[in-house]
Design a protein around this motif. Structure first.
Motif, PDB file in Angstrom:
ATOM      1  N   ARG A 240      60.893 -30.483  37.543  1.00  0.00           N
ATOM      2  CA  ARG A 240      61.629 -29.238  37.338  1.00  0.00           C
ATOM      3  C   ARG A 240      62.264 -29.199  35.948  1.00  0.00           C
ATOM      4  O   ARG A 240      62.208 -28.182  35.243  1.00  0.00           O
ATOM      5  N   ALA A 241      62.867 -30.323  35.522  1.00  0.00           N
ATOM      6  CA  ALA A 241      63.506 -30.361  34.206  1.00  0.00           C
ATOM      7  C   ALA A 241      62.482 -30.192  33.091  1.00  0.00           C
ATOM      8  O   ALA A 241      62.723 -29.464  32.111  1.00  0.00           O
ATOM      9  N   ALA A 242      61.316 -30.847  33.205  1.00  0.00           N
ATOM     10  CA  ALA A 242      60.279 -30.705  32.190  1.00  0.00           C
ATOM     11  C   ALA A 242      59.759 -29.271  32.139  1.00  0.00           C
ATOM     12  O   ALA A 242      59.474 -28.734  31.059  1.00  0.00           O
ATOM     13  N   PHE A 243      59.645 -28.645  33.291  1.00  0.00           N
ATOM     14  CA  PHE A 243      59.193 -27.246  33.355  1.00  0.00           C
ATOM     15  C   PHE A 243      60.145 -26.349  32.577  1.00  0.00           C
ATOM     16  O   PHE A 243      59.719 -25.507  31.775  1.00  0.00           O
ATOM     17  N   HIS A 244      61.440 -26.528  32.779  1.00  0.00           N
ATOM     18  CA  HIS A 244      62.422 -25.698  32.084  1.00  0.00           C
ATOM     19  C   HIS A 244      62.443 -26.004  30.587  1.00  0.00           C
ATOM     20  O   HIS A 244      62.584 -25.091  29.757  1.00  0.00           O
ATOM     21  N   ARG A 245      62.300 -27.281  30.220  1.00  0.00           N
ATOM     22  CA  ARG A 245      62.279 -27.613  28.782  1.00  0.00           C
ATOM     23  C   ARG A 245      61.059 -27.011  28.098  1.00  0.00           C
ATOM     24  O   ARG A 245      61.136 -26.541  26.961  1.00  0.00           O
ATOM     25  N   GLN A 246      59.928 -27.009  28.802  1.00  0.00           N
ATOM     26  CA  GLN A 246      58.719 -26.423  28.220  1.00  0.00           C
ATOM     27  C   GLN A 246      58.883 -24.916  28.032  1.00  0.00           C
ATOM     28  O   GLN A 246      58.517 -24.372  26.986  1.00  0.00           O
ATOM     29  N   LEU A 247      59.449 -24.242  29.031  1.00  0.00           N
ATOM     30  CA  LEU A 247      59.668 -22.794  28.898  1.00  0.00           C
ATOM     31  C   LEU A 247      60.595 -22.494  27.727  1.00  0.00           C
ATOM     32  O   LEU A 247      60.352 -21.561  26.945  1.00  0.00           O
ATOM     33  N   ALA A 292      57.457 -28.407  23.111  1.00  0.00           N
ATOM     34  CA  ALA A 292      56.694 -27.867  24.246  1.00  0.00           C
ATOM     35  C   ALA A 292      55.601 -28.836  24.672  1.00  0.00           C
ATOM     36  O   ALA A 292      55.368 -29.050  25.868  1.00  0.00           O
ATOM     37  N   GLU A 293      54.916 -29.447  23.709  1.00  0.00           N
ATOM     38  CA  GLU A 293      53.870 -30.406  24.038  1.00  0.00           C
ATOM     39  C   GLU A 293      54.446 -31.639  24.727  1.00  0.00           C
ATOM     40  O   GLU A 293      53.867 -32.161  25.683  1.00  0.00           O
ATOM     41  N   MET A 294      55.591 -32.108  24.250  1.00  0.00           N
ATOM     42  CA  MET A 294      56.230 -33.265  24.881  1.00  0.00           C
ATOM     43  C   MET A 294      56.673 -32.922  26.302  1.00  0.00           C
ATOM     44  O   MET A 294      56.473 -33.720  27.234  1.00  0.00           O
ATOM     45  N   ALA A 295      57.243 -31.733  26.490  1.00  0.00           N
ATOM     46  CA  ALA A 295      57.666 -31.327  27.837  1.00  0.00           C
ATOM     47  C   ALA A 295      56.462 -31.208  28.762  1.00  0.00           C
ATOM     48  O   ALA A 295      56.534 -31.564  29.946  1.00  0.00           O
ATOM     49  N   ALA A 296      55.338 -30.725  28.227  1.00  0.00           N
ATOM     50  CA  ALA A 296      54.126 -30.629  29.045  1.00  0.00           C
ATOM     51  C   ALA A 296      53.652 -32.021  29.484  1.00  0.00           C
ATOM     52  O   ALA A 296      53.192 -32.201  30.623  1.00  0.00           O
ATOM     53  N   ARG A 297      53.755 -33.004  28.592  1.00  0.00           N
ATOM     54  CA  ARG A 297      53.371 -34.369  28.966  1.00  0.00           C
ATOM     55  C   ARG A 297      54.307 -34.915  30.040  1.00  0.00           C
ATOM     56  O   ARG A 297      53.870 -35.571  30.990  1.00  0.00           O
ATOM     57  N   HIS A 298      55.598 -34.653  29.873  1.00  0.00           N
ATOM     58  CA  HIS A 298      56.559 -35.104  30.883  1.00  0.00           C
ATOM     59  C   HIS A 298      56.298 -34.436  32.230  1.00  0.00           C
ATOM     60  O   HIS A 298      56.428 -35.066  33.293  1.00  0.00           O
ATOM     61  N   TYR A 299      55.951 -33.164  32.200  1.00  0.00           N
ATOM     62  CA  TYR A 299      55.640 -32.431  33.429  1.00  0.00           C
ATOM     63  C   TYR A 299      54.430 -33.052  34.119  1.00  0.00           C
ATOM     64  O   TYR A 299      54.429 -33.287  35.338  1.00  0.00           O
TER      65      TYR A 299
END
Length: 446
Positions: A240-247, A292-299
Motif C-alpha cells: 500500500r505504501a509503495a502504491f501511494h509513493r508511486q502515485l 516512481a520507478e523505485m516505488a514500482a520495484r518496491h510494489y
C-alpha cells in the motif's frame, strides 16, 4: 435434558440447524452484553425480564437487512421460507416466534427456548450453563487476572465486580483504593478447586492450570500464529505504501513541464534565466521518474511476498488445527509444528488436505466452507445481497477522503480465498480456545 436436546438437534435439517445456530449466537451475544452492562453499572436500574430482552429481530420492514439475515446469507441460506422454518422450529419447542407492528409494517421476531439453547450446545459440545454460585465469564476473567498477578494489584472496577468478588463468603478479593484489587487466599482456593469446571464453561478464557504441567497452548504457539499473520500484514502495508509513493511520484513528474522558452528578442540575461529554469524542471522530472520507478520495484517486491506469506499462514494454521484436534503435542512443540508446516508451504492455493471434522458444528461449518471455497469446490448458491457487497453511498467529505486516498488493486481471488481460510482457521485457534473446547480438563470438583 441432554438426550432430549440431542434428539431435537438430530431431527433438524441443515437449513433449520443454520437458523438455530444463528439465533443462538444472537441470544448469547445479548446475554453477554446484558451482563457486561450490569457489570459496568449501566443497567443497574433496568429490571427488564429476560422474556422481553431475549427477543431477536429476524426480518424488519424495509430493505435493510437484519444481523440475522446477514449471518444467514454468509451461510448461503437465503431462499424463501423464513416463516415456515421458524414455524418448524417453534413446533419442535426450540424457539418462540411472532410478528409485531414496526413502523408501517410488521417485524418477525424469534426467541430461543431453554430446549433450543440446550440443542445448540449439544452440537457445540458445550457444557450446560453455569450453576448457582459459579462465577460468570467476566468475573472468572477478573479472577484469572488476579491469579496471574500473584498478589499484585489489578484494576477491575464496577459494582458487579464488587458483588462477585467481595460479597462472597469468604471474599475472593480484597479491594484497595478503588478500583484496585488483590486476590485473597479464599480466591486462590476457589481458583484451584474450580479451575477445571470453569475451563469447560469458558474455553475462550485463557486460564493457566494451577497445577504446573504441559501447557496445551503455550505462549510460543500464539506468537508463532501471530508471526505468520504479521508477515502478511507487513507485506500488504508495504504494498500500500509503495502504491501511494508511486502515485505521488508520477503526479510530481507530470507537473514538471517545460516553462516555455524565452522570446527570441529576449536579452542575454533572460535566456540565461530561462535555460536555468528549464534545467531545474528537467532535473525535477527526472528525479520524480526515478522515484516512481523505485516505488514500482518496491510494489513488485511486496507483491511477491504476499503469496508465500499467505501460504505459510494457511499451512501453519491448519497444522495447529490438527494439533488442537488430535491433542498430541504440548508446550513449544505446538509452535515447532506450525513453523515446520509454514516453512514447507508452497503456493497458497496448493492447500493441505481438507481439515477433518472436529465435532463442533460451528467450527466444522466455518472451516469446511472456507476450505471448499479456497479449493474451488464450493460455489455459492446465490450471490451475497447487494447491501453486503456494495459500500454505502456517502457524500461530501467522506467521498472526498476516498478520492484522496486511493487503494491498490485487490488481491487475485485465489489469494483472497486462501487468506480467508487462514483467518477462519486462526480465528478458531486464537488463545487456545479450540483445544480447550475439544479437550477440556478431565478432573472436576463441582
Amino acid at each position: 435434558m441432554t438426550g432430549k436436546a440431542q434428539a431435537a438437534w438430530n431431527s433438524l435439517n441443515p437449513r433449520q440447524q443454520a437458523y438455530l445456530h444463528v439465533l443462538f449466537h444472537h441470544d448469547q451475544a445479548a446475554e453477554e452484553q446484558r451482563a457486561a452492562d450490569r457489570a459496568s453499572g449501566q443497567t443497574m436500574d433496568d429490571w427488564t425480564p429476560a422474556a422481553e430482552w431475549r427477543w431477536i429481530d429476524v426480518v424488519t420492514p424495509g430493505t435493510k437487512l437484519t444481523s440475522v439475515q446477514r449471518a444467514l446469507a454468509q451461510r448461503d441460506v437465503r431462499d424463501p421460507g423464513v416463516g415456515s422454518t421458524l414455524a418448524a422450529l417453534a413446533r419442535a419447542g426450540l424457539i418462540e416466534h411472532d410478528d409485531v407492528p414496526r413502523g408501517r409494517g410488521r417485524a418477525v421476531r424469534a426467541k430461543m427456548t431453554r430446549t433450543g439453547r440446550a440443542a445448540v450446545r449439544t452440537s457445540l459440545k458445550a457444557p450446560p450453563g453455569r450453576r448457582t454460585g459459579e462465577l460468570a465469564d467476566w468475573s472468572w476473567e477478573i479472577l484469572v487476572r488476579l491469579w496471574k498477578a500473584d498478589g499484585a494489584e489489578v484494576r477491575a472496577g464496577g459494582p458487579a465486580a464488587e458483588r462477585a468478588l467481595l460479597d462472597r463468603k469468604p471474599p475472593l478479593a480484597t479491594q484497595h483504593a478503588y478500583p484496585w484489587y488483590t486476590i485473597t487466599e479464599a480466591g486462590r482456593d476457589h481458583y484451584r478447586q474450580n479451575w477445571a469446571r470453569y475451563a469447560q464453561l469458558y474455553p475462550h478464557v485463557a486460564a493457566p492450570d494451577p497445577d504446573p504441567g504441559a501447557d496445551p497452548w503455550p505462549a510460543a504457539a500464539q506468537k508463532a500464529l501471530d508471526r505468520l499473520r504479521h508477515a502478511i500484514d507487513a507485506a500488504l502495508e508495504d504494498r500500500r505504501a509503495a502504491f501511494h509513493r508511486q502515485l505521488q511520484a508520477e503526479a510530481d513528474a507530470s507537473k514538471a513541464r517545460p516553462p516555455g522558452g524565452a522570446a527570441e528578442t529576449s536579452g542575454e540575461w533572460e535566456r540565461l534565466v530561462a535555460d536555468q529554469a528549464q534545467q531545474l524542471q528537467d532535473l525535477t522530472a527526472a528525479h520524480a521518474r526515478a522515484r516512481a520507478e523505485m516505488a514500482a520495484r518496491h510494489y513488485a517486491d511486496a507483491e511477491t511476498r504476499i503469496g508465500p506469506a499467505i501460504g505459510a499462514y494457511v499451512h501453519g494454521a491448519l497444522a495447529a488445527y490438527e494439533v488442537s484436534m488430535e491433542n498430541v503435542l504440548f508446550d513449544d512443540a505446538v509452535a515447532t509444528a506450525m513453523d515446520q508446516a509454514a516453512a514447507a508451504a508452497g503456493e497458497p492455493w496448493d492447500l493441505p488436505r481438507r481439515p477433518a471434522p472436529c465435532g463442533l458444528h460451528d467450527v466444522d461449518s466455518a472451516l469446511g466452507e472456507a476450505w471448499d471455497t479456497a479449493a474451488g469446490v464450493r460455489v455459492r448458491g446465490r450471490p451475497l445481497p447487494r447491501q453486503m457487497t456494495e459500500p454505502p453511498q456517502r457524500r461530501g467529505r467522506y467521498r472526498a477522503l476516498v478520492r484522496a486516498d486511493p487503494q491498490p488493486p485487490p488481491l487475485e481471488p485465489r489469494l483472497e480465498q486462501a487468506w480467508a481460510l487462514a483467518r477462519a482457521t486462526a480465528g478458531q485457534l486464537n488463545g487456545g480456545t479450540l483445544r480447550r473446547s475439544l479437550h477440556p480438563p478431565i478432573r472436576q470438583n463441582l
